[in-house]
Every structure is written in C-alpha cells, then in structure tokens.
Design a protein around this motif. Structure first.
Motif, PDB file in Angstrom:
ATOM      1  N   GLY A   1       9.498   3.482  -4.005  1.00 32.53           N
ATOM      2  CA  GLY A   1      10.570   4.154  -4.734  1.00 32.53           C
ATOM      3  C   GLY A   1      10.537   5.654  -4.551  1.00 32.53           C
ATOM      4  N   ASP A   2      10.587   6.375  -5.665  1.00 33.89           N
ATOM      5  CA  ASP A   2      10.583   7.835  -5.594  1.00 33.89           C
ATOM      6  C   ASP A   2       9.166   8.415  -5.646  1.00 33.89           C
ATOM      7  OD1 ASP A   2       9.901   7.352  -8.206  1.00 33.89           O
ATOM      8  OD2 ASP A   2      11.590   8.443  -9.087  1.00 33.89           O
ATOM      9  N   GLY A   3       8.163   7.551  -5.600  1.00 33.38           N
ATOM     10  CA  GLY A   3       6.779   7.997  -5.579  1.00 33.38           C
ATOM     11  C   GLY A   3       6.154   8.174  -6.946  1.00 33.38           C
ATOM     12  N   THR A   4       6.847   7.781  -8.009  1.00 34.87           N
ATOM     13  CA  THR A   4       6.319   7.978  -9.358  1.00 34.87           C
ATOM     14  C   THR A   4       5.465   6.806  -9.853  1.00 34.87           C
ATOM     15  OG1 THR A   4       8.343   7.073 -10.335  1.00 34.87           O
ATOM     16  CG2 THR A   4       8.228   9.484 -10.035  1.00 34.87           C
ATOM     17  N   HIS A   5       5.390   5.717  -9.101  1.00 37.90           N
ATOM     18  CA  HIS A   5       4.539   4.581  -9.512  1.00 37.90           C
ATOM     19  C   HIS A   5       3.081   4.991  -9.402  1.00 37.90           C
ATOM     20  CE1 HIS A   5       7.799   1.636  -9.730  1.00 37.90           C
ATOM     21  NE2 HIS A   5       8.307   2.271  -8.681  1.00 37.90           N
ATOM     22  N   THR A   6       2.277   4.583 -10.376  1.00 42.25           N
ATOM     23  CA  THR A   6       0.877   4.997 -10.395  1.00 42.25           C
ATOM     24  C   THR A   6      -0.037   3.876  -9.894  1.00 42.25           C
ATOM     25  OG1 THR A   6       0.676   4.318 -12.707  1.00 42.25           O
ATOM     26  CG2 THR A   6       1.178   6.630 -12.285  1.00 42.25           C
ATOM     27  N   TYR A   7      -0.997   4.300  -9.085  1.00 45.57           N
ATOM     28  CA  TYR A   7      -1.994   3.372  -8.577  1.00 45.57           C
ATOM     29  C   TYR A   7      -3.240   3.516  -9.446  1.00 45.57           C
ATOM     30  CZ  TYR A   7      -5.354   1.063  -5.623  1.00 45.57           C
ATOM     31  OH  TYR A   7      -6.315   0.207  -5.167  1.00 45.57           O
ATOM     32  N   PRO A   8      -3.870   2.477  -9.843  1.00 42.76           N
ATOM     33  CA  PRO A   8      -3.693   1.055  -9.512  1.00 42.76           C
ATOM     34  C   PRO A   8      -2.858   0.278 -10.520  1.00 42.76           C
ATOM     35  CG  PRO A   8      -5.824   1.342 -10.561  1.00 42.76           C
ATOM     36  CD  PRO A   8      -5.178   2.708 -10.497  1.00 42.76           C
ATOM     37  N   ASP A   9      -2.442   0.943 -11.591  1.00 40.56           N
ATOM     38  CA  ASP A   9      -1.782   0.249 -12.708  1.00 40.56           C
ATOM     39  C   ASP A   9      -0.559  -0.563 -12.311  1.00 40.56           C
ATOM     40  OD1 ASP A   9      -3.718   1.442 -14.256  1.00 40.56           O
ATOM     41  OD2 ASP A   9      -2.433   3.121 -14.855  1.00 40.56           O
ATOM     42  N   GLU A  10       0.309  -0.010 -11.484  1.00 39.77           N
ATOM     43  CA  GLU A  10       1.581  -0.664 -11.178  1.00 39.77           C
ATOM     44  C   GLU A  10       1.591  -1.385  -9.829  1.00 39.77           C
ATOM     45  OE1 GLU A  10       5.147   1.700 -12.379  1.00 39.77           O
ATOM     46  OE2 GLU A  10       3.645   3.281 -12.682  1.00 39.77           O
ATOM     47  N   TYR A  11       0.526  -1.289  -9.088  1.00 37.66           N
ATOM     48  CA  TYR A  11       0.492  -1.854  -7.733  1.00 37.66           C
ATOM     49  C   TYR A  11      -0.156  -3.234  -7.707  1.00 37.66           C
ATOM     50  CZ  TYR A  11       2.185   2.414  -5.577  1.00 37.66           C
ATOM     51  OH  TYR A  11       2.977   3.473  -5.191  1.00 37.66           O
ATOM     52  N   PRO A  12       0.072  -3.978  -6.647  1.00 35.04           N
ATOM     53  CA  PRO A  12      -0.577  -5.292  -6.530  1.00 35.04           C
ATOM     54  C   PRO A  12      -2.083  -5.139  -6.293  1.00 35.04           C
ATOM     55  CG  PRO A  12       0.634  -4.778  -4.529  1.00 35.04           C
ATOM     56  CD  PRO A  12       0.947  -3.694  -5.519  1.00 35.04           C
ATOM     57  N   ALA A  13      -2.790  -6.251  -6.377  1.00 33.05           N
ATOM     58  CA  ALA A  13      -4.229  -6.245  -6.117  1.00 33.05           C
ATOM     59  C   ALA A  13      -4.481  -5.997  -4.631  1.00 33.05           C
ATOM     60  CB  ALA A  13      -4.833  -7.588  -6.525  1.00 33.05           C
ATOM     61  N   GLU A  14      -5.635  -5.458  -4.333  1.00 29.77           N
ATOM     62  CA  GLU A  14      -6.029  -5.214  -2.944  1.00 29.77           C
ATOM     63  C   GLU A  14      -5.975  -6.526  -2.144  1.00 29.77           C
ATOM     64  OE1 GLU A  14      -7.356  -2.323  -0.150  1.00 29.77           O
ATOM     65  OE2 GLU A  14      -6.758  -2.043  -2.224  1.00 29.77           O
ATOM     66  N   ASN A  15      -5.406  -6.460  -0.941  1.00 29.58           N
ATOM     67  CA  ASN A  15      -5.243  -7.592  -0.006  1.00 29.58           C
ATOM     68  C   ASN A  15      -4.207  -8.624  -0.431  1.00 29.58           C
ATOM     69  OD1 ASN A  15      -7.144  -6.643   1.910  1.00 29.58           O
ATOM     70  ND2 ASN A  15      -8.787  -7.387   0.591  1.00 29.58           N
ATOM     71  N   GLU A  16      -3.451  -8.355  -1.478  1.00 31.30           N
ATOM     72  CA  GLU A  16      -2.380  -9.271  -1.881  1.00 31.30           C
ATOM     73  C   GLU A  16      -1.236  -9.161  -0.871  1.00 31.30           C
ATOM     74  OE1 GLU A  16       0.640  -9.924  -5.651  1.00 31.30           O
ATOM     75  OE2 GLU A  16      -1.363  -9.111  -6.031  1.00 31.30           O
ATOM     76  N   GLU A  17      -0.598 -10.295  -0.581  1.00 32.41           N
ATOM     77  CA  GLU A  17       0.530 -10.303   0.353  1.00 32.41           C
ATOM     78  C   GLU A  17       1.720  -9.587  -0.277  1.00 32.41           C
ATOM     79  OE1 GLU A  17       1.200 -11.501   3.640  1.00 32.41           O
ATOM     80  OE2 GLU A  17      -0.987 -11.365   3.631  1.00 32.41           O
ATOM     81  N   ILE A  18       2.326  -8.695   0.503  1.00 35.62           N
ATOM     82  CA  ILE A  18       3.472  -7.927   0.023  1.00 35.62           C
ATOM     83  C   ILE A  18       4.556  -7.885   1.099  1.00 35.62           C
ATOM     84  CG2 ILE A  18       2.119  -6.467  -1.524  1.00 35.62           C
ATOM     85  CD1 ILE A  18       2.296  -4.241   0.645  1.00 35.62           C
ATOM     86  N   MET A  19       5.754  -7.512   0.654  1.00 35.09           N
ATOM     87  CA  MET A  19       6.852  -7.215   1.563  1.00 35.09           C
ATOM     88  C   MET A  19       7.378  -5.840   1.171  1.00 35.09           C
ATOM     89  SD  MET A  19      10.383  -9.283   2.399  1.00 35.09           S
ATOM     90  CE  MET A  19       9.489 -10.786   2.672  1.00 35.09           C
ATOM     91  N   VAL A  20       7.591  -5.004   2.171  1.00 35.11           N
ATOM     92  CA  VAL A  20       8.029  -3.633   1.937  1.00 35.11           C
ATOM     93  C   VAL A  20       9.269  -3.372   2.775  1.00 35.11           C
ATOM     94  CG1 VAL A  20       7.387  -1.201   2.091  1.00 35.11           C
ATOM     95  CG2 VAL A  20       5.642  -2.896   1.574  1.00 35.11           C
ATOM     96  N   GLU A  21      10.245  -2.717   2.160  1.00 38.87           N
ATOM     97  CA  GLU A  21      11.464  -2.328   2.878  1.00 38.87           C
ATOM     98  C   GLU A  21      11.739  -0.867   2.569  1.00 38.87           C
ATOM     99  OE1 GLU A  21      16.098  -3.425   2.435  1.00 38.87           O
ATOM    100  OE2 GLU A  21      14.739  -5.139   2.618  1.00 38.87           O
ATOM    101  N   GLY A  22      11.863  -0.057   3.634  1.00 38.43           N
ATOM    102  CA  GLY A  22      12.086   1.361   3.427  1.00 38.43           C
ATOM    103  C   GLY A  22      12.550   2.056   4.693  1.00 38.43           C
ATOM    104  N   THR A  23      12.733   3.353   4.589  1.00 35.16           N
ATOM    105  CA  THR A  23      13.227   4.177   5.692  1.00 35.16           C
ATOM    106  C   THR A  23      12.055   4.866   6.380  1.00 35.16           C
ATOM    107  OG1 THR A  23      15.267   4.562   4.451  1.00 35.16           O
ATOM    108  CG2 THR A  23      14.823   6.028   6.306  1.00 35.16           C
ATOM    109  N   PHE A  24      12.002   4.735   7.692  1.00 39.66           N
ATOM    110  CA  PHE A  24      10.917   5.323   8.469  1.00 39.66           C
ATOM    111  C   PHE A  24      11.089   6.831   8.549  1.00 39.66           C
ATOM    112  CE2 PHE A  24       8.813   6.534  12.442  1.00 39.66           C
ATOM    113  CZ  PHE A  24       7.569   5.940  12.268  1.00 39.66           C
ATOM    114  N   GLU A  25       9.992   7.542   8.274  1.00 39.91           N
ATOM    115  CA  GLU A  25      10.011   8.995   8.381  1.00 39.91           C
ATOM    116  C   GLU A  25       8.650   9.494   8.837  1.00 39.91           C
ATOM    117  OE1 GLU A  25      10.864  10.743   4.557  1.00 39.91           O
ATOM    118  OE2 GLU A  25       8.850  10.362   3.813  1.00 39.91           O
TER     119      GLU A  25
END
Length: 185
Positions: free
Chosen positions: A140-164
């Motif tokens: 998102g806008d970068g305001t999510h805090t790690y580790p509270d809002e993120y998945p567990a380490e090595n959990e399967e994820i899907m990410v969609e975003g703009t390359f920069e």
C-alpha cells in the motif's frame, strides 16, 4: 587382402540391411497407419480427442481471471519463466519501470541496520527449488507495520504492484521493488 576387405564390407552391409528390415517389419503397422492417416485425413477418434482437448483448454482459460490492469502476471507462468523474468527485471530494470506485476512466492522480511528499516520481499523459487529470487515490495502506501500486520515468515503470498527503481540516501546502488502493492495472504 583386397578380397577380405570387400568381403567384410559386404557382410557388414548385409547385417545392417537385416537390422533395417527387422525395424521396418516391427514398425510397419504404425508407419502404414500414419501414412493412411495423412492420406485419408483424421479419424473420428482423433477428431473427438482434439475437440476434447480444445474444450479443456477453453475451460482452463475461462477459469483464469483476465486482468488487463496487470502487465506481467507471473502467477500464470511456469517456474523457469518466472525465474528468468525476475532475473531480467534485475538486469535491465529500465525496461520494466512503471509496469504492473503480479507475483507469488513466500514472504520474507529483513532488517537492514544502516537504514534501520525492515524490507519486505516475495521470494520466488525456480523449478528445481534450488535458486531463488527475491523481489522487494511496499504494501500500500507503506504505513503497514512489520511484524504486526504482515504474514508469518515463509507464508505463501501474492503481491501485485508497480515496478519502480530507487536509491537510498547516501547509497549509490539502484534498488528495485513493487510499490503501492496489494498483498494477499
């Protein structure tokens, strides 16, 4: 001596011809059927099989979402192609700047002491699962805090975003990431 050499060559040719004759007899029916198929056209059985394969391909394509908002959907590629694409992104990032990507892999976060920040990655393995490429992303806008809002380490994820690409203050290295990313876990 000349007669012995000619005789040896004659015997060798006869052995080779007999070997060819045996193969032709063993495969004769298959070769004949193939030639007849080419002459007469497809059989009813082959036509039905081709129609069934076409229907299965259409169903598979219908079940996969078409999303024109994504320029590169790596989730629809084979693992070797994904690995090659991510490698190419790292080698020639200017070709991909501003393009949207959808990737799938395992979540990983790393703390970097010089910047005193966590960096989040989607780790993509190749077909042999021996080599991996990591692609950084900003959720998102970068305001999510790690580790509270993120998945567990090595959990399967899907990410969609703009390359920069970007640089860190005081660092001349060019870094790549997916920005304004959606994270699904």
């Amino acid at each position: 001596m000349e007669i012995l050499t000619k005789g040896s060559i004659l015997v060798l040719c006869m052995v080779l011809l007999m070997g060819c004759g045996t193969d032709a007899e063993d495969n004769g029916d298959a070769k004949t059927q193939n030639i007849e198929h080419q002459i007469q056209g497809p059989t009813l059985e082959n036509t039905q099989k081709e129609e069934q394969e076409t229907e299965e391909n259409q169903k598979t394509q219908e079940n996969q979402p078409e999303d024109s908002s994504v320029d590169y959907d790596l989730t629809q590629m084979g693992s070797d192609m994904v690995y090659a694409t991510v490698y190419q992104m790292m080698m020639t990032p200017e070709q991909y700047e501003g393009k949207t990507f959808r990737i799938q892999g395992s979540f990983h976060a790393e703390y970097y002491e010089p910047t005193q920040k966590y960096y989040e990655y989607c780790i993509i393995k190749d077909a042999m699962a021996c080599c991996a490429q990591g692609l950084e992303f900003v959720w998102g806008d970068g305001t999510h805090t790690y580790p509270d809002e993120y998945p567990a380490e090595n959990e399967e994820i899907m990410v969609e975003g703009t390359f920069e690409t970007y640089t860190e203050e005081g660092d001349t290295h060019l870094y790549c990431r997916l920005s304004d990313a959606e994270l699904i876990f």
